[in-house]
Motif scaffolding. Structure first.
Motif, PDB file in Angstrom:
ATOM      1  N   ALA A 159      48.376  29.998  26.995  1.00 30.91           N
ATOM      2  CA  ALA A 159      48.613  31.031  28.389  1.00 30.91           C
ATOM      3  C   ALA A 159      48.182  32.416  28.249  1.00 30.91           C
ATOM      4  CB  ALA A 159      50.551  30.749  28.436  1.00 30.91           C
ATOM      5  N   ASP A 160      47.654  32.888  28.850  1.00 34.04           N
ATOM      6  CA  ASP A 160      47.163  33.996  28.452  1.00 34.04           C
ATOM      7  C   ASP A 160      48.274  35.408  29.720  1.00 34.04           C
ATOM      8  OD1 ASP A 160      43.887  33.464  28.412  1.00 34.04           O
ATOM      9  OD2 ASP A 160      45.013  32.349  30.373  1.00 34.04           O
ATOM     10  N   ASP A 161      48.928  34.856  30.089  1.00 27.22           N
ATOM     11  CA  ASP A 161      49.762  35.629  30.565  1.00 27.22           C
ATOM     12  C   ASP A 161      51.394  35.455  31.166  1.00 27.22           C
ATOM     13  OD1 ASP A 161      50.941  38.764  30.606  1.00 27.22           O
ATOM     14  OD2 ASP A 161      49.418  39.292  32.380  1.00 27.22           O
ATOM     15  N   TYR A 162      51.808  36.301  31.406  1.00 34.44           N
ATOM     16  CA  TYR A 162      52.974  35.873  32.117  1.00 34.44           C
ATOM     17  C   TYR A 162      53.637  36.963  32.853  1.00 34.44           C
ATOM     18  CZ  TYR A 162      56.041  39.176  28.366  1.00 34.44           C
ATOM     19  OH  TYR A 162      57.154  39.631  27.744  1.00 34.44           O
ATOM     20  N   MET A 163      54.965  36.243  33.803  1.00 38.55           N
ATOM     21  CA  MET A 163      56.031  37.246  34.341  1.00 38.55           C
ATOM     22  C   MET A 163      56.989  36.712  34.938  1.00 38.55           C
ATOM     23  SD  MET A 163      53.034  37.674  37.667  1.00 38.55           S
ATOM     24  CE  MET A 163      53.498  39.565  38.103  1.00 38.55           C
ATOM     25  N   THR A 164      57.899  37.722  34.608  1.00 33.72           N
ATOM     26  CA  THR A 164      59.382  37.122  34.789  1.00 33.72           C
ATOM     27  C   THR A 164      60.032  37.106  36.304  1.00 33.72           C
ATOM     28  OG1 THR A 164      60.173  38.743  32.301  1.00 33.72           O
ATOM     29  CG2 THR A 164      61.558  37.882  33.418  1.00 33.72           C
ATOM     30  N   LYS A 165      60.222  36.314  36.550  1.00 31.87           N
ATOM     31  CA  LYS A 165      61.483  35.927  38.205  1.00 31.87           C
ATOM     32  C   LYS A 165      62.335  36.751  38.483  1.00 31.87           C
ATOM     33  CE  LYS A 165      60.467  31.574  38.397  1.00 31.87           C
ATOM     34  NZ  LYS A 165      60.944  29.244  38.226  1.00 31.87           N
ATOM     35  N   PRO A 166      62.460  37.606  39.481  1.00 32.55           N
ATOM     36  CA  PRO A 166      61.644  37.585  40.703  1.00 32.55           C
ATOM     37  C   PRO A 166      60.447  38.890  39.952  1.00 32.55           C
ATOM     38  CG  PRO A 166      63.392  39.083  41.117  1.00 32.55           C
ATOM     39  CD  PRO A 166      63.923  38.572  39.194  1.00 32.55           C
ATOM     40  N   PHE A 167      59.639  39.026  40.638  1.00 30.29           N
ATOM     41  CA  PHE A 167      58.485  39.137  40.684  1.00 30.29           C
ATOM     42  C   PHE A 167      57.753  39.296  41.559  1.00 30.29           C
ATOM     43  CE2 PHE A 167      57.228  34.752  39.986  1.00 30.29           C
ATOM     44  CZ  PHE A 167      56.146  34.595  41.386  1.00 30.29           C
ATOM     45  N   SER A 168      57.235  40.630  42.446  1.00 31.90           N
ATOM     46  CA  SER A 168      56.252  41.054  43.297  1.00 31.90           C
ATOM     47  C   SER A 168      55.541  40.099  43.211  1.00 31.90           C
ATOM     48  CB  SER A 168      55.701  43.086  42.956  1.00 31.90           C
ATOM     49  OG  SER A 168      54.518  42.902  43.658  1.00 31.90           O
ATOM     50  N   PRO A 169      54.906  39.756  44.003  1.00 36.92           N
ATOM     51  CA  PRO A 169      53.534  38.966  44.948  1.00 36.92           C
ATOM     52  C   PRO A 169      52.473  39.798  44.707  1.00 36.92           C
ATOM     53  CG  PRO A 169      55.085  38.771  46.495  1.00 36.92           C
ATOM     54  CD  PRO A 169      55.973  39.836  45.737  1.00 36.92           C
ATOM     55  N   ARG A 170      52.387  40.942  44.820  1.00 36.78           N
ATOM     56  CA  ARG A 170      51.776  41.808  44.744  1.00 36.78           C
ATOM     57  C   ARG A 170      50.918  41.694  43.102  1.00 36.78           C
ATOM     58  NH1 ARG A 170      50.667  48.000  45.514  1.00 36.78           N
ATOM     59  NH2 ARG A 170      52.650  47.175  44.530  1.00 36.78           N
ATOM     60  N   GLU A 171      51.810  42.425  42.106  1.00 39.73           N
ATOM     61  CA  GLU A 171      51.618  41.617  41.092  1.00 39.73           C
ATOM     62  C   GLU A 171      50.753  40.682  40.055  1.00 39.73           C
ATOM     63  OE1 GLU A 171      51.576  44.073  38.945  1.00 39.73           O
ATOM     64  OE2 GLU A 171      51.348  43.930  37.664  1.00 39.73           O
ATOM     65  N   LEU A 172      51.753  39.709  41.153  1.00 41.79           N
ATOM     66  CA  LEU A 172      51.057  38.433  40.808  1.00 41.79           C
ATOM     67  C   LEU A 172      49.687  38.151  41.155  1.00 41.79           C
ATOM     68  CD1 LEU A 172      52.329  35.131  40.406  1.00 41.79           C
ATOM     69  CD2 LEU A 172      51.156  35.000  42.388  1.00 41.79           C
ATOM     70  N   VAL A 173      49.645  39.019  42.665  1.00 35.32           N
ATOM     71  CA  VAL A 173      47.685  38.704  42.958  1.00 35.32           C
ATOM     72  C   VAL A 173      46.838  39.627  41.954  1.00 35.32           C
ATOM     73  CG1 VAL A 173      46.086  39.440  44.291  1.00 35.32           C
ATOM     74  CG2 VAL A 173      47.902  38.404  45.218  1.00 35.32           C
ATOM     75  N   ALA A 174      47.308  41.156  41.711  1.00 34.86           N
ATOM     76  CA  ALA A 174      47.153  41.999  40.429  1.00 34.86           C
ATOM     77  C   ALA A 174      46.363  41.348  39.003  1.00 34.86           C
ATOM     78  CB  ALA A 174      46.870  43.084  40.404  1.00 34.86           C
ATOM     79  N   ARG A 175      47.671  40.403  38.802  1.00 33.18           N
ATOM     80  CA  ARG A 175      46.780  40.021  37.228  1.00 33.18           C
ATOM     81  C   ARG A 175      46.000  38.402  37.922  1.00 33.18           C
ATOM     82  NH1 ARG A 175      52.434  40.259  33.829  1.00 33.18           N
ATOM     83  NH2 ARG A 175      53.399  42.106  34.484  1.00 33.18           N
ATOM     84  N   VAL A 176      46.242  37.757  38.954  1.00 32.08           N
ATOM     85  CA  VAL A 176      45.237  36.764  38.897  1.00 32.08           C
ATOM     86  C   VAL A 176      43.852  37.156  39.474  1.00 32.08           C
ATOM     87  CG1 VAL A 176      44.922  34.857  40.709  1.00 32.08           C
ATOM     88  CG2 VAL A 176      46.815  35.063  40.021  1.00 32.08           C
ATOM     89  N   ARG A 177      44.117  37.806  40.181  1.00 34.66           N
ATOM     90  CA  ARG A 177      42.438  38.401  39.711  1.00 34.66           C
ATOM     91  C   ARG A 177      41.921  39.483  38.433  1.00 34.66           C
ATOM     92  NH1 ARG A 177      40.813  38.742  44.846  1.00 34.66           N
ATOM     93  NH2 ARG A 177      42.181  39.453  46.205  1.00 34.66           N
ATOM     94  N   ALA A 178      42.575  39.850  37.660  1.00 35.21           N
ATOM     95  CA  ALA A 178      42.462  40.775  36.994  1.00 35.21           C
ATOM     96  C   ALA A 178      41.561  39.407  35.335  1.00 35.21           C
ATOM     97  CB  ALA A 178      43.462  41.226  36.102  1.00 35.21           C
ATOM     98  N   LEU A 179      42.668  38.371  35.637  1.00 33.18           N
ATOM     99  CA  LEU A 179      42.792  37.309  34.811  1.00 33.18           C
ATOM    100  C   LEU A 179      41.359  36.229  34.748  1.00 33.18           C
ATOM    101  CD1 LEU A 179      46.382  35.855  33.978  1.00 33.18           C
ATOM    102  CD2 LEU A 179      44.761  36.655  32.085  1.00 33.18           C
ATOM    103  N   LEU A 180      40.449  36.617  36.182  1.00 32.20           N
ATOM    104  CA  LEU A 180      39.188  35.666  36.941  1.00 32.20           C
ATOM    105  C   LEU A 180      38.080  36.392  36.266  1.00 32.20           C
ATOM    106  CD1 LEU A 180      40.642  34.324  40.197  1.00 32.20           C
ATOM    107  CD2 LEU A 180      40.745  32.732  38.309  1.00 32.20           C
ATOM    108  N   ARG A 181      38.683  38.186  36.330  1.00 25.98           N
ATOM    109  CA  ARG A 181      37.888  38.953  36.223  1.00 25.98           C
ATOM    110  C   ARG A 181      37.195  38.274  34.536  1.00 25.98           C
ATOM    111  NH1 ARG A 181      39.949  42.771  39.120  1.00 25.98           N
ATOM    112  NH2 ARG A 181      40.898  43.526  37.125  1.00 25.98           N
ATOM    113  N   ARG A 182      37.832  38.265  34.017  1.00 26.50           N
ATOM    114  CA  ARG A 182      38.039  38.227  32.488  1.00 26.50           C
ATOM    115  C   ARG A 182      37.213  37.255  32.116  1.00 26.50           C
ATOM    116  NH1 ARG A 182      42.294  37.991  27.325  1.00 26.50           N
ATOM    117  NH2 ARG A 182      42.609  36.058  28.635  1.00 26.50           N
ATOM    118  N   ALA A 183      37.365  35.776  33.013  1.00 25.57           N
ATOM    119  CA  ALA A 183      37.253  34.373  32.212  1.00 25.57           C
ATOM    120  C   ALA A 183      35.613  34.639  33.302  1.00 25.57           C
ATOM    121  CB  ALA A 183      37.579  33.735  33.196  1.00 25.57           C
TER     122      ALA A 183
END
Ligand code: CA
Length: 242
Positions: A112-136
């Protein structure tokens, strides 16, 4: 008369194809809210509700990234992560209910590249998804020569790390973090800087991800290879390698 069309997955189609995300989560409310948020951000999303479904979905749907809950009925998140990573390299953002170090490190250890602990902010989730895709999407730094630090050799072209002549298996993120630190040994980098350079994050959240990856690298290469600068961050220490 038949017209010829460009191939579906040809380069001209690539940039207009929406990025595919698999959301693996057995709690229906979380699954649907994460999916809705990602869809509203322009992603194509499919949901799997248990481990078996997740493995099938990843084979059939071939997502660009997987948001993966750790605690799943059937096959658990760790096993799902292991199986989907064995097919091909795919960014995985793990979701966890407990902030347990052991769980997290095992999860990060299976790729796994990263993790988030529940409850998490949806905005933060989107930011991390975008960053991981950019990195890939970023090309591998194949141009660099192998870095030799005493008995440690880090080869960016093959992504192989050897210590005292034996291969050491690192996950993709562990490799990127070690390679970054090794380019300027002894220089201390703040967690925030490492998140930006290695993970591509623009905001400062997720600093504990750095700590977890450092611990994983230390387990594989020895405690002293990465020095902690308390309250600041980390540096690669070559003294133990000489
Ligand atoms: Ca769950």
């Amino acid at each position: 008369m038949l017209r010829t069309r460009p191939p579906r997955n040809g380069p001209t189609m690539r940039h207009v194809t929406r990025r595919r995300i698999a959301v693996v989560e057995d709690e229906a409310t979380i699954a649907s809210s994460v999916a809705a948020r990602l869809r509203s951000e322009g992603f194509d999303v499919e949901i799997a509700r248990d481990g078996f479904e997740a493995i099938d979905l990843c084979r059939a749907y071939r997502p660009d990234l997987v948001v993966l809950d750790l605690m799943l009925p059937g096959v658990d998140g760790l096993e799902v992560c292991r199986r989907i990573q064995s097919d091909r390299q795919i960014p995985v953002l793990m979701l966890t209910a407990r902030d347990s170090e052991t769980d997290l490190e095992v999860g990060l250890g299976v790729g796994a590249d990263d993790y988030m602990t529940k409850p998490f902010s949806p905005r933060e989730l989107v930011a991390r998804v975008r960053a991981l895709l950019r990195r890939a999407d970023r090309p591998a730094p194949a141009d660099g020569d192998p870095i030799r630090l005493g008995t440690l050799v880090i080869d960016p072209a093959t992504r192989i790390v050897t210590l005292e002549g034996r291969d050491v298996h690192l996950t993709a993120t562990e490799f990127d973090l070690l390679h970054w630190l090794a380019q300027t040994p002894h220089v201390v980098y703040a967690r925030r800087r490492l998140l930006s350079e290695v993970w591509g994050y623009r905001a400062g959240a997720g600093e504990r991800t750095v700590d977890s990856h450092v611990r994983a690298i230390r387990r594989k290469l020895g405690r002293s290879v990465i020095r902690t600068a308390h309250g600041i961050g980390y540096a690669l220490d070559t003294n133990c390698l000489l």
